[in-house]
Design a protein around this motif. Structure first.
Motif, PDB file in Angstrom:
ATOM      1  N   ASP A 112      28.170  34.775  28.601  1.00 32.96           N
ATOM      2  CA  ASP A 112      29.471  35.280  28.157  1.00 32.96           C
ATOM      3  C   ASP A 112      30.563  34.347  28.684  1.00 32.96           C
ATOM      4  N   ALA A 113      31.347  33.761  27.792  1.00 38.21           N
ATOM      5  CA  ALA A 113      32.386  32.800  28.180  1.00 38.21           C
ATOM      6  C   ALA A 113      33.497  33.442  29.011  1.00 38.21           C
ATOM      7  N   ARG A 114      33.614  34.758  28.980  1.00 37.29           N
ATOM      8  CA  ARG A 114      34.647  35.436  29.777  1.00 37.29           C
ATOM      9  C   ARG A 114      34.274  35.508  31.256  1.00 37.29           C
ATOM     10  N   VAL A 115      32.991  35.358  31.563  1.00 40.46           N
ATOM     11  CA  VAL A 115      32.514  35.399  32.948  1.00 40.46           C
ATOM     12  C   VAL A 115      32.508  33.981  33.477  1.00 40.46           C
ATOM     13  N   ARG A 116      33.132  33.769  34.623  1.00 43.09           N
ATOM     14  CA  ARG A 116      33.107  32.438  35.224  1.00 43.09           C
ATOM     15  C   ARG A 116      32.626  32.537  36.667  1.00 43.09           C
ATOM     16  N   ILE A 117      32.057  31.442  37.131  1.00 40.37           N
ATOM     17  CA  ILE A 117      31.572  31.338  38.502  1.00 40.37           C
ATOM     18  C   ILE A 117      32.573  30.487  39.262  1.00 40.37           C
ATOM     19  N   ARG A 118      32.943  30.952  40.445  1.00 40.83           N
ATOM     20  CA  ARG A 118      33.930  30.225  41.242  1.00 40.83           C
ATOM     21  C   ARG A 118      33.553  30.299  42.709  1.00 40.83           C
ATOM     22  N   GLU A 119      33.810  29.216  43.435  1.00 39.05           N
ATOM     23  CA  GLU A 119      33.563  29.223  44.872  1.00 39.05           C
ATOM     24  C   GLU A 119      34.841  29.620  45.604  1.00 39.05           C
ATOM     25  N   ILE A 120      34.707  30.571  46.500  1.00 42.56           N
ATOM     26  CA  ILE A 120      35.806  31.010  47.350  1.00 42.56           C
ATOM     27  C   ILE A 120      35.608  30.324  48.697  1.00 42.56           C
TER      28      ILE A 120
END
Length: 186
Positions: A112-120
């Protein structure tokens, strides 16, 4: 069984704990909705990602959760579910913390393009735990109390406040674990 986001308690102050959180990955969605509706609208796509609506980028090793057929991977559930004010008024980021076994190189890509992975990045943060309902008023009151307690302790806030929910919606409201978390200057 769910994995809880790790942290180390640095010190305890009146009204909050000062914690050190390691760098970690989140799966997140930005939602344009009310405070109450945002986590409800984001839950299904984020849960679908954890449930296998993703593309495994590398072969799955024995140290990660089990692989499903078709290149998708079921990811273990983690707590808490986090909500942060978004980039514009009325928008919220809703996040699930990824299990600590994943790195930016090994976490599966969302379908799903609305879900993104990001590093905090790693951070020092003040946290106030409470039980009760997931209302905007309940979280807002605790956020105000936490901000005042942090300032009274001589600490300086440095980021957006996070609203954390640890329990499923069917758990009785008076048993739910909630937190407000505020990053502070080192």
């Amino acid at each position: 069984m769910t994995e809880q986001q790790p942290y180390r308690v640095v010190s305890r102050h009146p009204g909050f704990e000062l914690r050190r959180y390691p760098a970690h990955l989140v799966a997140e969605m930005q939602i344009q909705a009310s405070f109450t509706r945002a986590p409800i609208e984001a839950f299904r796509p984020l849960a679908a990602y954890l449930g296998g609506a993703n593309r495994a980028r590398h072969p799955i090793g024995s140290s990660t959760p089990t692989s499903a057929p078709g290149g998708s991977e079921k990811i273990a559930m983690t707590v808490p579910m986090v909500q942060v004010e978004g980039e514009w008024p009325g928008a919220y980021l809703v996040q699930f913390v990824m299990p600590a076994t994943f790195t930016a190189a090994t976490v599966p890509e969302p379908v799903d393009a609305r879900v993104r992975i990001r590093e905090i990045p790693a951070q020092l943060a003040a946290a106030m735990r409470f039980s009760g309902r997931w209302t905007e008023q309940a979280f807002s009151q605790r956020a105000t109390m936490l901000g005042r307690s942090v300032t009274a302790a001589g600490l300086q806030p440095t980021g957006a406040i996070r609203y954390a929910r640890f329990d499923p919606p069917w758990k009785p409201w008076f048993l739910r674990r909630n937190e407000v978390v505020l990053p502070v200057v080192e």
